[in-house]
Design an enzyme around this catalytic site. Structure first.
Site, PDB file in Angstrom:
ATOM      1  N   LYS A  22       0.840  -1.206   0.000  1.00 36.42           N
ATOM      2  CA  LYS A  22       0.000   0.000   0.000  1.00 36.42           C
ATOM      3  C   LYS A  22       0.873   1.254   0.000  1.00 36.42           C
ATOM      4  CE  LYS A  22      -0.974   1.757   3.906  1.00 36.42           C
ATOM      5  NZ  LYS A  22      -1.425   2.097   5.264  1.00 36.42           N
ATOM      6  N   SER A  23       1.867   1.287   0.892  1.00 34.04           N
ATOM      7  CA  SER A  23       2.703   2.475   1.052  1.00 34.04           C
ATOM      8  C   SER A  23       3.447   2.811  -0.241  1.00 34.04           C
ATOM      9  CB  SER A  23       3.715   2.254   2.179  1.00 34.04           C
ATOM     10  OG  SER A  23       3.039   2.107   3.406  1.00 34.04           O
ATOM     11  N   ARG A  27       2.545   6.008  -3.037  1.00 35.06           N
ATOM     12  CA  ARG A  27       3.643   6.947  -3.314  1.00 35.06           C
ATOM     13  C   ARG A  27       3.999   6.919  -4.802  1.00 35.06           C
ATOM     14  NH1 ARG A  27       4.428   5.483   1.867  1.00 35.06           N
ATOM     15  NH2 ARG A  27       5.756   6.644   3.314  1.00 35.06           N
ATOM     16  N   ASP A  49      -7.655   1.738  -0.554  1.00 26.77           N
ATOM     17  CA  ASP A  49      -6.764   2.895  -0.400  1.00 26.77           C
ATOM     18  C   ASP A  49      -6.163   3.342  -1.738  1.00 26.77           C
ATOM     19  OD1 ASP A  49      -7.277   2.929   2.280  1.00 26.77           O
ATOM     20  OD2 ASP A  49      -5.180   2.757   2.930  1.00 26.77           O
ATOM     21  N   ASN A  94     -10.559   6.524   3.992  1.00 26.89           N
ATOM     22  CA  ASN A  94      -9.753   6.614   5.209  1.00 26.89           C
ATOM     23  C   ASN A  94      -8.288   6.329   4.879  1.00 26.89           C
ATOM     24  OD1 ASN A  94      -9.063   6.941   7.836  1.00 26.89           O
ATOM     25  ND2 ASN A  94      -9.991   5.052   8.582  1.00 26.89           N
ATOM     26  N   SER A 170       2.809  11.406  13.364  1.00 22.35           N
ATOM     27  CA  SER A 170       2.762  10.576  12.159  1.00 22.35           C
ATOM     28  C   SER A 170       3.926  10.940  11.245  1.00 22.35           C
ATOM     29  CB  SER A 170       1.443  10.811  11.422  1.00 22.35           C
ATOM     30  OG  SER A 170       1.483  10.223  10.145  1.00 22.35           O
ATOM     31  N   GLN A 172       3.734  10.385   8.183  1.00 19.09           N
ATOM     32  CA  GLN A 172       3.128  10.708   6.883  1.00 19.09           C
ATOM     33  C   GLN A 172       3.167  12.209   6.585  1.00 19.09           C
ATOM     34  OE1 GLN A 172      -0.769   8.946   6.525  1.00 19.09           O
ATOM     35  NE2 GLN A 172      -0.017   6.876   6.823  1.00 19.09           N
ATOM     36  N   ASP A 314       2.344  -0.880  12.227  1.00 16.44           N
ATOM     37  CA  ASP A 314       1.270  -1.700  11.648  1.00 16.44           C
ATOM     38  C   ASP A 314       1.473  -3.178  11.980  1.00 16.44           C
ATOM     39  OD1 ASP A 314       0.464   0.697  10.648  1.00 16.44           O
ATOM     40  OD2 ASP A 314       0.809   0.229   8.536  1.00 16.44           O
ATOM     41  N   ASN A 337       0.790   6.268  18.684  1.00 16.06           N
ATOM     42  CA  ASN A 337       0.013   6.649  17.486  1.00 16.06           C
ATOM     43  C   ASN A 337      -0.917   5.554  16.958  1.00 16.06           C
ATOM     44  OD1 ASN A 337       1.785   5.157  15.881  1.00 16.06           O
ATOM     45  ND2 ASN A 337       2.417   6.899  14.616  1.00 16.06           N
ATOM     46  N   GLU A 342      -6.832   3.838  12.008  1.00 17.64           N
ATOM     47  CA  GLU A 342      -8.179   3.520  11.528  1.00 17.64           C
ATOM     48  C   GLU A 342      -9.216   3.585  12.649  1.00 17.64           C
ATOM     49  OE1 GLU A 342      -5.528   2.753  10.238  1.00 17.64           O
ATOM     50  OE2 GLU A 342      -5.668   1.881   8.249  1.00 17.64           O
ATOM     51  N   HIS A 386      -9.127  -2.805   9.051  1.00 17.49           N
ATOM     52  CA  HIS A 386      -8.638  -4.009   8.362  1.00 17.49           C
ATOM     53  C   HIS A 386      -7.674  -4.829   9.211  1.00 17.49           C
ATOM     54  CE1 HIS A 386      -4.993  -1.513   6.790  1.00 17.49           C
ATOM     55  NE2 HIS A 386      -5.614  -0.834   7.713  1.00 17.49           N
ATOM     56  N   ARG A 387      -6.802  -4.126   9.954  1.00 12.62           N
ATOM     57  CA  ARG A 387      -5.782  -4.888  10.713  1.00 12.62           C
ATOM     58  C   ARG A 387      -6.391  -5.604  11.930  1.00 12.62           C
ATOM     59  NH1 ARG A 387      -1.685  -3.963   7.667  1.00 12.62           N
ATOM     60  NH2 ARG A 387      -1.408  -1.863   6.850  1.00 12.62           N
ATOM     61  N   LYS A 412      -9.515  -2.430   2.722  1.00 14.59           N
ATOM     62  CA  LYS A 412      -8.652  -1.232   2.729  1.00 14.59           C
ATOM     63  C   LYS A 412      -7.281  -1.540   2.127  1.00 14.59           C
ATOM     64  CE  LYS A 412      -7.356   2.667   5.697  1.00 14.59           C
ATOM     65  NZ  LYS A 412      -5.931   2.935   5.598  1.00 14.59           N
TER      66      LYS A 412
HETATM   67  O1  LIG Z   1       3.821   6.347   5.141  1.00 10.27           O
HETATM   68  C1  LIG Z   1       3.143   5.316   5.128  1.00 10.27           C
HETATM   69  O2  LIG Z   1       2.949   4.672   4.084  1.00 10.27           O
HETATM   70  C2  LIG Z   1       2.569   4.818   6.399  1.00 10.27           C
HETATM   71  C3  LIG Z   1       3.074   5.256   7.596  1.00 10.27           C
HETATM   72  C4  LIG Z   1       2.586   4.770   8.899  1.00 10.27           C
HETATM   73  O3  LIG Z   1       1.784   5.781   9.487  1.00 10.27           O
HETATM   74  P1  LIG Z   1       2.321   6.811  10.636  1.00 10.27           P
HETATM   75  O4  LIG Z   1       3.533   7.461  10.125  1.00 10.27           O
HETATM   76  O5  LIG Z   1       1.153   7.710  10.793  1.00 10.27           O
HETATM   77  O6  LIG Z   1       2.608   5.949  11.838  1.00 10.27           O
HETATM   78  C5  LIG Z   1       1.751   3.493   8.763  1.00 10.27           C
HETATM   79  O7  LIG Z   1       1.065   3.225   9.950  1.00 10.27           O
HETATM   80  C6  LIG Z   1       0.766   3.603   7.613  1.00 10.27           C
HETATM   81  O8  LIG Z   1       0.000   2.419   7.488  1.00 10.27           O
HETATM   82  C7  LIG Z   1       1.490   3.814   6.307  1.00 10.27           C
HETATM   83  C1  LIG Z   2      -2.444   3.173   9.542  1.00  9.17           C
HETATM   84  C2  LIG Z   2      -2.817   2.623   8.394  1.00  9.17           C
HETATM   85  O1  LIG Z   2      -3.327   3.284   7.322  1.00  9.17           O
HETATM   86  P1  LIG Z   2      -3.171   4.797   6.773  1.00  9.17           P
HETATM   87  O2  LIG Z   2      -2.291   4.682   5.589  1.00  9.17           O
HETATM   88  O3  LIG Z   2      -4.549   5.204   6.443  1.00  9.17           O
HETATM   89  O4  LIG Z   2      -2.540   5.624   7.859  1.00  9.17           O
HETATM   90  C3  LIG Z   2      -2.718   1.152   8.216  1.00  9.17           C
HETATM   91  O5  LIG Z   2      -2.837   0.681   7.063  1.00  9.17           O
HETATM   92  O6  LIG Z   2      -2.529   0.407   9.196  1.00  9.17           O
END
Ligand SMILES: O=C(O)C1=C[C@@H](OP(=O)(O)O)[C@@H](O)[C@H](O)C1
Ligand SMILES: C=C(OP(=O)(O)O)C(=O)O
Length: 426
Positions: A22-23, A27, A49, A94, A170, A172, A314, A337, A342, A386-387, A412
């Site tokens: 997903k990450s 990106r 997502d 979300n 976060s 992110q 995660d 955090n 979710e 989901h987790r 998700k």
């Molecule tokens: O950058 C990313 O892809 C993510 C960063 C993490 O969040 P946080 O940085 O908010 O912990 C993780 O929990 C999320 O599922 C994906």
């Molecule tokens: C925190 C999560 O998702 P999000 O990318 O929405 O932050 C996750 O997938 O566990």
């Protein structure tokens, strides 16, 4: 509401090719949209997502072509910033990896953009990011509650310069700022304040930016410089690795259950911090073997651990249910955090673990879990997380079995999770 009853699974065995990360998928989609040239993304994740990111890019005028199973995507890059003459309202569900990066990227061009999401998204903070973008001249309004989505971006390009950003809630936010920075009007110098949480996700961001031709000077994750004049350029073809967080459920399953599972698509060469989950599992007693793009897990006698798992927030959730099969009390710390994801994952995890008979202490930023003498059957609420659904599926390795409420919330990040679990089970 749907329910899924999972009866006792006596054996889990085999090989699974894990769906795309997903990450990395989200990106790569955004960077491909900003890059010059067409990018072919392969092994893209097909899940909610990613669909939100794809739909948003389409609404913003980015053209792409998906193959039939939606795992190959050819993205025609804009070769620069995103402008729009009409107001664009983007619904992002979300998906944190869509909301935060798009919030930053859309300040770069000219136009008005509204970013909305599902009710839980309106409770997930965005203020640290908005404050930083404002330091660079962005104009972002909160449409409901101060500090939270939905937000309205009145974009008129982003100045460069010095900017500070908090890393304590976060990663992110920093990821979003980093990815937008090369397209600001001058060099951007970022200073991170507070403890940077979930740090390995920044490595994913820096690696992706590099693959799309942008170099970031990283001074010990405290200061970052993105020198002006750099542009994103397509790498041509880009293979999305398997999702290391999704892999955690299968690796844990084999360790608990006495089988052996090989997950492919993610391994020693992975850029995802969540591969460190396999090291934690090994510390608990599992037997782990690494290949460049696979990990094999097999059973060991599982013991409790007491660890700071801030770096794998995660996959750390998977440790919480694995702990029910380990001897002694497991403590997972520095995970504040979990509360802003979710759902409030610390509260949800504590509540549901107690239902199966565990003794649980829920701290402000930690959880302690002592397994019961005998695990009880329970109906597990999943809080649209989901987790929660995937972690608690591991309880099907206890004789009591488990019932998962609303199992479809795995959409998700892993829509086919329960089918794949079934295929490997006997
Ligand atoms: O950058 C990313 O892809 C993510 C960063 C993490 O969040 P946080 O940085 O908010 O912990 C993780 O929990 C999320 O599922 C994906
Ligand atoms: C925190 C999560 O998702 P999000 O990318 O929405 O932050 C996750 O997938 O566990």
């Amino acid at each position: 509401m749907k329910q899924l009853r999972l009866d006792y699974i006596s054996k889990i065995q085999g090989e699974i090719n894990i769906p795309g990360s997903k990450s990395i998928s989200n990106r790569a989609l955004l960077l491909a949209a900003l890059a010059k040239g067409t990018t072919r993304l392969t092994n893209l994740l097909d899940s909610d997502d990613i669909r939100y990111m794809l739909k948003a890019l389409q609404a913003l005028g980015v053209s792409y072509r998906l193959n039939e199973d939606k795992t190959i995507c050819d993205v025609d890059g804009l070769g620069g910033v995103i402008d729009s003459e009409q107001l664009k309202t983007l619904y992002l569900g979300n998906a944190g990896t869509a909301m935060r990066p798009l919030c930053a990227a859309l300040t770069l061009g000219v136009g008005t953009f509204e970013l909305t999401g599902e009710p839980r998204m309106e409770e997930r903070p965005i203020k640290d990011l908005v404050d930083s973008l404002s330091q660079l001249g962005a104009n972002i309004e909160y449409q409901k509650n101060e500090g939270f989505p939905p937000v309205k971006i009145n974009a008129n390009s982003l100045e460069g310069g010095e900017v500070s950003i908090s890393g304590s809630l976060s990663s992110q936010f920093l990821t979003a700022l980093l990815m937008a920075a090369p397209l600001a009007k001058s060099t951007v110098e970022i200073k991170v304040t507070g403890e940077l949480v979930s740090k390995p996700y920044i490595d994913i961001t820096l690696e992706l930016m590099k693959r799309f031709g942008v170099n970031v000077v990283n001074d010990n994750y405290q200061n970052f410089s993105i020198i002006t004049g750099q542009k994103y350029v397509t790498p041509g073809e880009f293979l999305v690795e398997g999702d290391a967080s999704s892999a955690s459920y299968f690796l844990a399953a084999a360790a608990i259950n006495g089988g052996s599972i090989k997950v492919t698509g993610v391994g020693r060469l992975s850029i995802q911090g969540d591969t460190a989950f396999a090291d934690v599992l090994e510390k608990m007693g599992a037997k782990i073997q690494w290949g460049d793009d696979y990990i094999i897990s097999s059973v060991g006698k599982l013991n409790s651990i007491d660890l700071d798992l801030n770096h794998i927030p995660d996959a750390a959730m998977t440790i919480a249910t694995t702990a029910l099969f380990a001897s002694g009390t497991t403590k997972i710390s520095n995970i504040y955090n979990w509360r802003i994801k979710e759902t409030d994952r610390l509260a949800a995890m504590a509540t549901e673990l107690k239902k199966v008979g565990a003794e649980v202490t829920e701290g402000h930023d930690y959880i302690e879990i002592t397994p019961p003498a005998e695990i009880k059957h329970a109906e597990i609420d999943t809080y649209n997380d989901h987790r929660m659904a995937m972690c608690f599926s591991l309880l099907s390795f206890s004789h009591a079995g488990i019932t998962i409420n609303d199992p479809e919330c795995t959409a998700k990040t892993f829509p086919s999770y329960f089918e794949q679990l079934k295929e490997l089970s006997s």
